[in-house]
Design an enzyme around this catalytic site. Structure first.
Site, PDB file in Angstrom:
ATOM      1  N   ALA A   1      45.180 -25.284  -3.191  1.00 24.26           N
ATOM      2  CA  ALA A   1      46.086 -26.427  -3.006  1.00 24.26           C
ATOM      3  C   ALA A   1      47.419 -25.874  -2.520  1.00 24.26           C
ATOM      4  O   ALA A   1      47.953 -24.935  -3.116  1.00 24.26           O
ATOM      5  CB  ALA A   1      46.261 -27.186  -4.317  1.00 24.26           C
TER       6      ALA A   1
ATOM      7  N   VAL B   1      46.936 -21.278  -5.507  1.00 25.53           N
ATOM      8  CA  VAL B   1      48.093 -21.824  -4.795  1.00 25.53           C
ATOM      9  C   VAL B   1      48.126 -21.264  -3.375  1.00 25.53           C
ATOM     10  O   VAL B   1      48.130 -20.047  -3.171  1.00 25.53           O
ATOM     11  CB  VAL B   1      49.403 -21.494  -5.538  1.00 25.53           C
ATOM     12  CG1 VAL B   1      50.599 -22.057  -4.765  1.00 25.53           C
ATOM     13  CG2 VAL B   1      49.365 -22.056  -6.950  1.00 25.53           C
ATOM     14  N   LYS B   2      48.102 -22.192  -2.419  1.00 19.79           N
ATOM     15  CA  LYS B   2      48.141 -21.783  -1.021  1.00 19.79           C
ATOM     16  C   LYS B   2      49.598 -21.712  -0.579  1.00 19.79           C
ATOM     17  O   LYS B   2      50.381 -22.652  -0.803  1.00 19.79           O
ATOM     18  CB  LYS B   2      47.388 -22.819  -0.181  1.00 19.79           C
ATOM     19  CG  LYS B   2      46.540 -22.229   0.917  1.00 19.79           C
ATOM     20  CD  LYS B   2      45.717 -23.327   1.565  1.00 19.79           C
ATOM     21  CE  LYS B   2      44.845 -22.788   2.666  1.00 19.79           C
ATOM     22  NZ  LYS B   2      44.216 -23.865   3.441  1.00 19.79           N
ATOM     23  N   VAL B   3      49.939 -20.582   0.020  1.00 22.98           N
ATOM     24  CA  VAL B   3      51.336 -20.312   0.375  1.00 22.98           C
ATOM     25  C   VAL B   3      51.360 -19.805   1.820  1.00 22.98           C
ATOM     26  O   VAL B   3      50.531 -18.974   2.199  1.00 22.98           O
ATOM     27  CB  VAL B   3      51.916 -19.240  -0.587  1.00 22.98           C
ATOM     28  CG1 VAL B   3      53.293 -18.778  -0.134  1.00 22.98           C
ATOM     29  CG2 VAL B   3      51.972 -19.769  -2.023  1.00 22.98           C
TER      30      VAL B   3
END
Ligand code: G3P
Length: 220
Positions: A59, A85-87
Site C-alpha cells: 500500500a 509500505v510502498k515508497v
C-alpha cells in the site's frame, strides 16, 4: 519466482486468490483510483485485500516529505501485519524507508528505473525493490534489459537483510517469461496478464482432441 497481483480490484483479487498461485498483491494510487474508491475508504480497502490474500500487500504512502511518508507508512503498517509500505525511489523516499525499516516495517521501494536506485533502495533497508519494465518500453527503451541489470547488480551484494526484486510494470507473457529467466524473485502482474499466462493454443487443441477421443471411448 512468485506471482503477485498488481491491482486493487477486490473481485479480481478474490478470483485469482482461488487459483492458488497468488502470493501477494501490489497496489498504487492509480490502481486504487480505478476502483472508484474514496480516500477515506482506502484503509478499509487495504484491509479487505489483506483478508483475501495470505501474503504481502503493498500500500503506497503518498507524501512529499520524509516526515509525511513515515507518518502514512506507520498508519498503513498498523492496519495489518501483511501490509508492506510502498515508497517512491526518491531522496525523501530513501530517508523514509530507513526510518520505517529500522522500526521493523517492510518497505517496497517503487518507481525504480536504474541500478543505482535499486542499490540505494536496498541500502536504505527496503525489503522489496520494484524495477519497472513496461514504462521503459513506453519510451522505446528495453525494459527487460534494464530489469536484467538491476537483478544482476543487487545479487552481487549482501545488504544485511533480505531484498526481493519485484519485476513490476509487466504487461505481457513475454515480460513474465523474461523476468522468470532473469531470476526475479517476484513478478507482479495485472489480472488480465495473469489470465493470459496460463493460456496456450496447444493446450486448448490438446484438450479438445482428448475430449473428442474420450467421447469415442464412452460410445464404444
Ligand atoms: O505496481 C506498479 C506497476 O506495476 C505499474 O505498472 O503498467 O502502470 O506501468 P504500469
Amino acid at each position: 519466482m512468485k506471482f503477485f497481483l498488481d491491482t486493487a480490484d477486490l473481485a479480481h483479487i478474490e478470483e485469482a486468490a482461488g487459483w492458488g498461485v497468488v502470493a501477494g498483491v501490489t497496489t498504487n494510487p492509480t490502481l486504487y483510483a480505478r476502483t472508484g474508491g474514496k480516500l477515506a475508504d482506502f484503509p478499509s480497502h487495504i484491509l479487505r485485500i489483506c483478508a483475501l490474500i495470505e501474503g504481502p500487500v503493498s500500500a503506497e504512502a503518498v507524501g512529499e516529505t520524509r516526515g509525511e511518508i513515515v507518518e502514512q507508512g506507520r498508519e498503513l503498517a498498523a492496519l495489518d501485519s501483511h501490509v508492506v509500505v510502498k515508497v517512491p525511489t526518491t531522496i525523501e523516499g530513501l530517508a523514509a524507508t530507513k526510518v520505517l525499516a529500522d522500526e521493523g516495517i517492510d518497505v517496497n521501494m517503487t518507481l525504480c528505473f536504474s541500478v543505482p536506485q535499486a542499490i540505494l533502495a536496498a541500502r536504505a533497508g527496503a525489503a522489496y525493490v520494484s524495477p519497472f519494465v513496461g514504462r521503459f518500453d513506453d519510451i522505446s527503451e528495453d525494459g527487460i534489459a534494464r530489469l536484467a541489470e538491476v537483478i544482476e547488480a543487487v545479487s552481487l551484494y549482501d545488504f544485511g537483510h533480505t531484498v526481493e526484486i519485484i519485476a513490476a510494470s509487466l504487461r505481457s507473457a513475454h515480460h513474465v517469461t523474461q523476468a522468470a529467466l532473469l531470476g526475479a524473485d517476484i513478478a507482479t502482474v495485472p489480472f488480465g496478464v495473469l489470465q493470459k499466462l496460463i493460456k496456450h493454443p496447444l493446450t486448448d487443441r490438446g484438450l479438445a482432441s482428448f475430449a473428442a477421443d474420450w467421447e469415442k471411448v464412452a460410445k464404444a
